[in-house]
Write a protein that holds these residues in place. Structure first.
Motif, PDB file in Angstrom:
ATOM      1  N   ALA A  21     127.670  85.661 107.664  1.00  0.00           N
ATOM      2  CA  ALA A  21     128.150  85.941 109.019  1.00  0.00           C
ATOM      3  C   ALA A  21     129.300  86.925 108.881  1.00  0.00           C
ATOM      4  O   ALA A  21     130.104  86.793 107.951  1.00  0.00           O
ATOM      5  N   TYR A  22     129.361  87.922 109.735  1.00  0.00           N
ATOM      6  CA  TYR A  22     130.531  88.800 109.695  1.00  0.00           C
ATOM      7  C   TYR A  22     130.861  89.356 111.060  1.00  0.00           C
ATOM      8  O   TYR A  22     129.994  89.528 111.911  1.00  0.00           O
ATOM      9  N   ASP A  23     132.160  89.572 111.237  1.00  0.00           N
ATOM     10  CA  ASP A  23     132.673  90.277 112.409  1.00  0.00           C
ATOM     11  C   ASP A  23     132.690  91.749 112.013  1.00  0.00           C
ATOM     12  O   ASP A  23     133.491  92.150 111.156  1.00  0.00           O
ATOM     13  N   HIS A  69     127.774  92.951 114.652  1.00  0.00           N
ATOM     14  CA  HIS A  69     128.111  91.700 113.975  1.00  0.00           C
ATOM     15  C   HIS A  69     126.864  91.011 113.415  1.00  0.00           C
ATOM     16  O   HIS A  69     125.742  91.388 113.735  1.00  0.00           O
ATOM     17  N   ALA A  70     127.081  89.958 112.633  1.00  0.00           N
ATOM     18  CA  ALA A  70     125.966  89.141 112.154  1.00  0.00           C
ATOM     19  C   ALA A  70     126.353  87.678 112.146  1.00  0.00           C
ATOM     20  O   ALA A  70     127.470  87.318 111.769  1.00  0.00           O
ATOM     21  N   HIS A  71     125.426  86.838 112.601  1.00  0.00           N
ATOM     22  CA  HIS A  71     125.538  85.396 112.386  1.00  0.00           C
ATOM     23  C   HIS A  71     124.672  84.985 111.209  1.00  0.00           C
ATOM     24  O   HIS A  71     124.944  83.979 110.575  1.00  0.00           O
ATOM     25  N   ASN A  93     133.800  82.718  99.437  1.00  0.00           N
ATOM     26  CA  ASN A  93     134.633  82.684 100.649  1.00  0.00           C
ATOM     27  C   ASN A  93     136.126  82.651 100.331  1.00  0.00           C
ATOM     28  O   ASN A  93     136.944  83.103 101.132  1.00  0.00           O
ATOM     29  N   ASP A  98     138.600  87.497 105.583  1.00  0.00           N
ATOM     30  CA  ASP A  98     138.279  86.459 106.572  1.00  0.00           C
ATOM     31  C   ASP A  98     137.167  86.837 107.541  1.00  0.00           C
ATOM     32  O   ASP A  98     136.613  85.972 108.216  1.00  0.00           O
ATOM     33  N   ASP A  99     136.879  88.135 107.665  1.00  0.00           N
ATOM     34  CA  ASP A  99     135.861  88.535 108.641  1.00  0.00           C
ATOM     35  C   ASP A  99     134.455  88.594 108.056  1.00  0.00           C
ATOM     36  O   ASP A  99     133.511  88.998 108.741  1.00  0.00           O
ATOM     37  N   VAL A 101     131.856  85.929 105.911  1.00  0.00           N
ATOM     38  CA  VAL A 101     131.710  84.566 105.417  1.00  0.00           C
ATOM     39  C   VAL A 101     130.295  84.360 104.881  1.00  0.00           C
ATOM     40  O   VAL A 101     129.324  84.737 105.547  1.00  0.00           O
ATOM     41  N   VAL A 102     130.184  83.795 103.690  1.00  0.00           N
ATOM     42  CA  VAL A 102     128.873  83.411 103.151  1.00  0.00           C
ATOM     43  C   VAL A 102     128.590  82.004 103.653  1.00  0.00           C
ATOM     44  O   VAL A 102     129.330  81.071 103.353  1.00  0.00           O
TER      45      VAL A 102
END
Lengths: 257, 257
Positions: A21-23, A69-71, A93, A98-99, A101-102
């Motif tokens: 997931a990433y912002d 972005h990705a979830h 992680n 912080d933006d 996350v695995v």
């Protein structure tokens, strides 16, 4: 040379699959580029090399553009690193920014490819409405002040379902692929100020979701009718569709294999 | 001199009240400080001066610390500016940075003071739980990996209700005020991965909510019992309570007048 290198990578013992997931706000997209442009892939490979003690070249289900972005982005890579799989998430992680996350790590079959094995992808697009913007959604949704007709948008979206040539929503510049795709989900829901559209297909053309959303929003604003939206699909002509919606509302939700 | 200046401000024709939402991540708090420290107040006053064509000195319901957010901060200021009240929100939002939004603007009575007329405030505190963090909540909730016992936290929070001396949760450094306050709401709910605590009182001491949350989380983790939490309230001793919770989970929700 390139094929040889690929064989070298495949000679490694493990094929690791990660879900991310990433912002995307701070990044110029997912895909590897020459620094100093900051992309997710470069940062991820650098941290993977620390954790696996190997040079890492990962393959992703697809790229995401700057600000998207990705979830549930999926990547894989070959490695001889020995870290147990159940420690991979926390190890990564603890050193990733912080933006990024695995969210999952798993051993994959030798022939699994995040890119080539993908069967279906889901994207969501978020819009926030209302008299004033929301400071907490400034990078994570498209702000539209004017009222949107959700029913009209739903009627337009329903016309996308099925197997179609989606050339009307294809931007120049993507990888060459057939414009014929099968979409089995294209719906919309509203909860409070947030409108969420969900698209699921066996593949998406370059900028396809954002071009669809830009055009569906014109339907919501009354600038175009749902019937006109159907004509635009049939036209196969990008010039007929509306402007591309902003990147900040788009999320790669998940990839099915 | 200062009193004279205050009279000068009060001689102005209009007293304007604004409600603000802001993402506090990028700011060293709300209150005016000497630049180059970036605070919400300095930026807001600068933009107000552009819109009202006056030197502006605003008064807020209270300060918020570095990294703390607001859904409903309230400020007021005196001005001779002539912009119609129904154009104020849009004029300000078009020139403010995206992380500060004016959600309401109204003409106030001459004797209204955002600071002195405040009767009650509500703060919320957000926690996000789960095996891995969420990249979209990195600045807007406290991430706690371990499971929290919500029922135990609720029992502890219920002990805060009523009129108490809250010295056990008061940090050094706040404005001098009586430590006796009346809290009529202190509850907790969980929805998916998000835990939200809500606190409503006629006033809050410096760092009071964050010190309460730090201690209640220790109850949720089983480090302290709800009964022990009651003893901590009664001790009036800051040393008995736990560490201050991070700023990023705290929001000034609204102010009642």
């Amino acid at each position: 040379m390139k094929a040889e290198h690929k064989e070298l990578m495949k000679a490694r013992r493990r094929n690791i699959r990660l879900t991310l997931a990433y912002d995307g706000t701070a990044y110029h997209g997912f895909q590897r580029q020459t620094p100093p442009v900051v992309v997710v892939q470069n940062i991820l490979e650098e941290k993977l090399e620390l954790v696996f003690g190997d040079t890492i070249e990962l393959s992703a289900s697809g790229r995401t553009d700057a600000g998207v972005h990705a979830h549930g982005q999926v990547v894989n890579f070959f490695t001889d690193g020995t870290i147990p799989i159940d420690r991979v998430c926390r190890a990564l992680n603890s050193i990733l920014p912080d933006d990024i996350v695995v969210t999952e790590a798993a051993e994959a079959d030798r022939d699994f490819s995040a890119l080539h094995s993908a069967k279906r992808k889901t994207y969501i697009y978020r819009i926030i409405t209302g008299e004033v913007p929301c400071p907490f959604e400034r990078n994570t949704a498209w702000y539209i002040r004017r009222r949107l007709d959700i029913d009209a948008m739903r009627r337009a979206l329903s016309l996308l379902i099925g197997t179609h040539d989606y050339s009307a929503f294809r931007a120049a510049g993507g990888a060459p692929m057939s414009p014929v795709r099968t979409m089995d989900r294209a719906d919309i829901e509203k909860e409070g100020r947030i409108i969420t559209m969900t698209f699921r297909s066996d593949g998406f053309l370059y900028h396809m979701v954002r071009n669809i959303v830009g055009t569906v929003v014109d339907v919501g604003l009354g600038v175009k009718t749902p019937e006109r939206f159907g004509e635009i699909i049939a036209s196969l002509d990008r010039q007929q569709a509306s402007a591309t919606a902003p990147a900040c509302g788009l999320y790669l939700e998940n990839v099915e294999y």
